[in-house]
Design a protein around this motif. Structure first.
Motif, mmCIF file in Angstrom:
data_model
loop_
_atom_site.group_PDB
_atom_site.id
_atom_site.type_symbol
_atom_site.label_atom_id
_atom_site.label_comp_id
_atom_site.label_asym_id
_atom_site.label_seq_id
_atom_site.Cartn_x
_atom_site.Cartn_y
_atom_site.Cartn_z
ATOM 1 N N ASN A 149 -0.713 -6.710 1.293
ATOM 2 C CA ASN A 149 -1.914 -6.799 2.225
ATOM 3 C C ASN A 149 -2.278 -5.287 2.431
ATOM 4 O OD1 ASN A 149 0.221 -5.389 4.055
ATOM 5 N ND2 ASN A 149 0.146 -7.381 5.578
ATOM 6 N N GLN A 150 -3.298 -4.823 3.345
ATOM 7 C CA GLN A 150 -3.785 -3.500 3.339
ATOM 8 C C GLN A 150 -2.788 -2.447 4.133
ATOM 9 O OE1 GLN A 150 -7.515 -3.735 5.224
ATOM 10 N NE2 GLN A 150 -6.673 -4.710 7.213
ATOM 11 N N GLN A 151 -1.811 -3.034 4.820
ATOM 12 C CA GLN A 151 -0.773 -2.205 5.268
ATOM 13 C C GLN A 151 0.449 -1.936 4.275
ATOM 14 O OE1 GLN A 151 -1.641 -5.061 7.278
ATOM 15 N NE2 GLN A 151 -3.379 -3.543 8.147
ATOM 16 N N ASN A 152 0.172 -2.555 3.032
ATOM 17 C CA ASN A 152 0.968 -2.466 1.694
ATOM 18 C C ASN A 152 2.527 -3.077 2.142
ATOM 19 O OD1 ASN A 152 1.482 -1.304 -0.508
ATOM 20 N ND2 ASN A 152 2.976 0.283 0.124
ATOM 21 N N GLN A 153 2.395 -4.351 2.685
ATOM 22 C CA GLN A 153 3.323 -5.220 3.144
ATOM 23 C C GLN A 153 3.187 -6.517 2.103
ATOM 24 O OE1 GLN A 153 2.477 -5.837 7.311
ATOM 25 N NE2 GLN A 153 4.917 -5.091 7.626
ATOM 26 N N ILE A 154 4.498 -6.725 1.595
ATOM 27 C CA ILE A 154 4.486 -8.042 0.869
ATOM 28 C C ILE A 154 4.400 -9.327 1.526
ATOM 29 C CG2 ILE A 154 5.970 -9.195 -0.959
ATOM 30 C CD1 ILE A 154 7.391 -6.780 -1.518
ATOM 31 N N LEU A 155 3.074 -10.065 1.142
ATOM 32 C CA LEU A 155 2.948 -11.322 1.778
ATOM 33 C C LEU A 155 3.582 -12.413 0.930
ATOM 34 C CD1 LEU A 155 -1.048 -10.766 2.570
ATOM 35 C CD2 LEU A 155 1.138 -10.448 4.000
ATOM 36 N N HIS A 156 3.322 -12.454 -0.333
ATOM 37 C CA HIS A 156 4.104 -13.432 -1.387
ATOM 38 C C HIS A 156 4.455 -12.826 -2.694
ATOM 39 C CE1 HIS A 156 3.163 -16.892 1.617
ATOM 40 N NE2 HIS A 156 2.282 -16.155 1.647
ATOM 41 N N ALA A 157 5.212 -13.397 -3.319
ATOM 42 C CA ALA A 157 5.568 -12.921 -4.722
ATOM 43 C C ALA A 157 5.981 -14.191 -5.619
ATOM 44 C CB ALA A 157 6.650 -11.958 -4.575
ATOM 45 N N LEU A 158 5.853 -14.057 -6.705
ATOM 46 C CA LEU A 158 6.169 -14.939 -7.811
ATOM 47 C C LEU A 158 7.867 -15.122 -7.744
ATOM 48 C CD1 LEU A 158 4.644 -17.210 -9.801
ATOM 49 C CD2 LEU A 158 5.172 -15.456 -11.479
ATOM 50 N N THR A 159 8.405 -14.029 -7.683
ATOM 51 C CA THR A 159 9.946 -14.068 -7.618
ATOM 52 C C THR A 159 10.171 -13.209 -6.426
ATOM 53 O OG1 THR A 159 9.844 -14.411 -9.900
ATOM 54 C CG2 THR A 159 11.890 -13.618 -8.953
ATOM 55 N N TYR A 160 11.076 -13.413 -5.645
ATOM 56 C CA TYR A 160 11.914 -12.740 -4.505
ATOM 57 C C TYR A 160 13.061 -12.260 -5.025
ATOM 58 C CZ TYR A 160 8.166 -14.330 -1.537
ATOM 59 O OH TYR A 160 7.093 -14.735 -1.188
ATOM 60 N N LYS A 161 13.405 -10.852 -4.914
ATOM 61 C CA LYS A 161 14.709 -10.293 -5.552
ATOM 62 C C LYS A 161 15.070 -9.187 -4.616
ATOM 63 C CE LYS A 161 12.895 -10.143 -9.452
ATOM 64 N NZ LYS A 161 12.669 -9.938 -11.106
ATOM 65 N N ARG A 162 16.327 -8.773 -4.620
ATOM 66 C CA ARG A 162 16.804 -7.473 -4.123
ATOM 67 C C ARG A 162 17.320 -6.742 -5.347
ATOM 68 N NH1 ARG A 162 17.948 -7.091 1.353
ATOM 69 N NH2 ARG A 162 17.713 -9.082 2.623
ATOM 70 N N MET A 163 16.986 -5.385 -5.377
ATOM 71 C CA MET A 163 17.330 -4.568 -6.439
ATOM 72 C C MET A 163 17.861 -3.206 -5.918
ATOM 73 S SD MET A 163 14.189 -5.438 -8.960
ATOM 74 C CE MET A 163 12.927 -5.651 -7.497
ATOM 75 N N ARG A 164 18.576 -2.425 -6.932
ATOM 76 C CA ARG A 164 19.106 -1.352 -6.555
ATOM 77 C C ARG A 164 17.999 -0.308 -5.904
ATOM 78 N NH1 ARG A 164 22.315 1.393 -11.330
ATOM 79 N NH2 ARG A 164 19.894 1.518 -12.132
ATOM 80 N N ASP A 165 16.882 -0.256 -6.675
ATOM 81 C CA ASP A 165 15.931 0.759 -6.431
ATOM 82 C C ASP A 165 14.805 0.265 -5.420
ATOM 83 O OD1 ASP A 165 14.413 -0.715 -8.216
ATOM 84 O OD2 ASP A 165 15.208 0.627 -9.761
ATOM 85 N N ARG A 166 14.873 -0.983 -5.249
ATOM 86 C CA ARG A 166 13.763 -1.553 -4.491
ATOM 87 C C ARG A 166 13.956 -3.185 -4.329
ATOM 88 N NH1 ARG A 166 8.405 -3.432 -7.510
ATOM 89 N NH2 ARG A 166 9.270 -4.155 -9.310
ATOM 90 N N ASN A 167 13.309 -3.819 -3.169
ATOM 91 C CA ASN A 167 13.352 -5.050 -2.937
ATOM 92 C C ASN A 167 11.917 -5.752 -2.975
ATOM 93 O OD1 ASN A 167 16.104 -4.993 -2.329
ATOM 94 N ND2 ASN A 167 15.702 -4.196 -0.356
ATOM 95 N N ILE A 168 11.889 -6.916 -3.513
ATOM 96 C CA ILE A 168 10.497 -7.684 -3.444
ATOM 97 C C ILE A 168 10.902 -8.853 -2.586
ATOM 98 C CG2 ILE A 168 8.886 -8.867 -4.843
ATOM 99 C CD1 ILE A 168 8.955 -5.971 -5.459
ATOM 100 N N LEU A 169 10.503 -8.541 -1.312
ATOM 101 C CA LEU A 169 10.989 -9.467 -0.031
ATOM 102 C C LEU A 169 9.725 -9.709 0.928
ATOM 103 C CD1 LEU A 169 14.356 -8.689 0.847
ATOM 104 C CD2 LEU A 169 14.014 -10.457 -0.810
ATOM 105 N N ARG A 170 9.465 -10.774 1.360
ATOM 106 C CA ARG A 170 8.513 -10.966 2.388
ATOM 107 C C ARG A 170 8.476 -10.202 3.547
ATOM 108 N NH1 ARG A 170 7.146 -17.006 3.239
ATOM 109 N NH2 ARG A 170 7.064 -17.121 0.877
ATOM 110 N N ASN A 171 7.494 -9.421 3.888
ATOM 111 C CA ASN A 171 7.124 -8.473 4.911
ATOM 112 C C ASN A 171 7.772 -6.769 4.712
ATOM 113 O OD1 ASN A 171 5.917 -10.300 6.444
ATOM 114 N ND2 ASN A 171 7.832 -10.978 7.051
ATOM 115 N N GLU A 172 8.191 -6.891 3.402
ATOM 116 C CA GLU A 172 8.989 -5.218 3.150
ATOM 117 C C GLU A 172 7.669 -4.707 2.755
ATOM 118 O OE1 GLU A 172 12.350 -4.339 1.485
ATOM 119 O OE2 GLU A 172 13.692 -5.754 2.575
#
Length: 305
Positions: free
Chosen positions: A139-162
């Protein structure tokens, strides 16, 4: 014509678009889909989306996005699932009827960002074509709304609302590199220049070899032994290729081996492939579309389905 006697090794067909491919295809895509509206969204496979786009002054077009692999316009009819997956439904909720305001490549990486304006606000659809790939709605606040794949990683996370973060760069952005900054590659010392180019810049081995072929420099030459004149020539050839693909002045072609099977699709003719057969196309999008259609057909024949 390709022949075994010319000593060219057989290769596996290219599966994923390169940074150079993305730079070239975006030039064409922006000219076609900027200011179009998203009429509908289909998820035609677990990793593949098709965006149906419309604009009053032109015929509808389809944009195909396959996570981890490709991003291009397609003229092929795709089979649409009877029941849209949850990710597809979420995208429809937020960006259907939205207006595409820009398509850009992030720092010459294999990442594409689509800017979308809707009545509810601005969104970005981020398409990652490296590794396993991903498609992420922000979104325009640069928050993740949805992803094809959610994951936690060493350098970043792809998680909803992050807050969304791009992955760490794979190297310097060659589009922003000065000749003086390029000289820093010498700190890699005894490393072969072909390997050094892939580490120092956001480019793969194919284009590292191509630059050196055009510069007339042995790819196994160590960084520390390069002369200033050789460094100038490498930098000039890098700049020439970048200028060619980044301005839309392409010569698209599909490269085929002696069996007639496609092994690569390139936005410009490469010296590396000068002994191969090359089928030329009017646009790079057409070439990519045909290349992946042929690849899918071959895979279907092999699997028997």
């Amino acid at each position: 014509m390709f022949s075994i006697s010319e000593g060219i090794d057989f290769m596996k067909s290219k599966e994923t678009m390169t940074s150079f491919d993305i730079a070239a295809v975006i030039q064409e895509i922006n000219a076609v889909i900027k200011d179009t509206f998203i009429d509908s969204i289909y998820q035609v496979s677990p990793l593949t989306l098709v965006l149906n786009l419309r604009k009053p002054s032109q015929s509808p077009v389809n944009l195909l996005i396959e996570a981890g692999k490709r991003f291009h316009l397609t003229s092929y009819i795709v089979t649409k699932p009877l029941k849209p997956p949850a990710f597809c439904m979420a995208l429809r909720k937020y960006i259907k009827n939205g207006k595409i305001v820009e398509v850009r490549q992030h720092e010459f990486e294999r990442i594409i960002t689509i800017g979308i304006k809707t009545k509810e606000g601005a969104f970005q659809l981020i398409c990652e074509l490296f590794g396993e790939g991903n498609i992420i709605l922000v979104n325009q606040q640069n928050q993740i709304l949805h992803a094809l794949t959610y994951k936690r990683m060493r350098d970043r996370n792809i998680l909803r609302n992050e807050v969304f973060q791009y992955p760490p760069s794979g190297g310097r952005n060659p589009l922003k590199l000065s000749r003086e900054e390029f000289s820093e590659i010498r700190v890699l010392g005894k490393l072969e220049i072909v390997r050094a180019l892939t580490q120092f810049l956001s480019i793969g081995g194919l284009y590292a070899e191509e630059i050196l072929l055009r510069a007339g420099i042995d790819k196994n030459t160590s960084c520390q032994s390069l002369t200033s004149q050789q460094m100038d020539e490498i930098f000039n050839q890098l700049t020439n290729i970048l200028s060619f693909v980044n301005t839309g002045k392409t010569e698209p072609c599909i490269v085929t081996d002696e069996k007639g099977e496609s092994v690569d699709v390139t936005p410009t003719q490469l010296k590396k492939y000068e002994s191969y057969e090359q089928r030329k196309y009017e646009t790079f999008n057409e070439a990519i579309d045909e290349y992946y259609a042929e690849m899918a057909s071959r895979e279907k024949e092999v699997s028997g389905f």
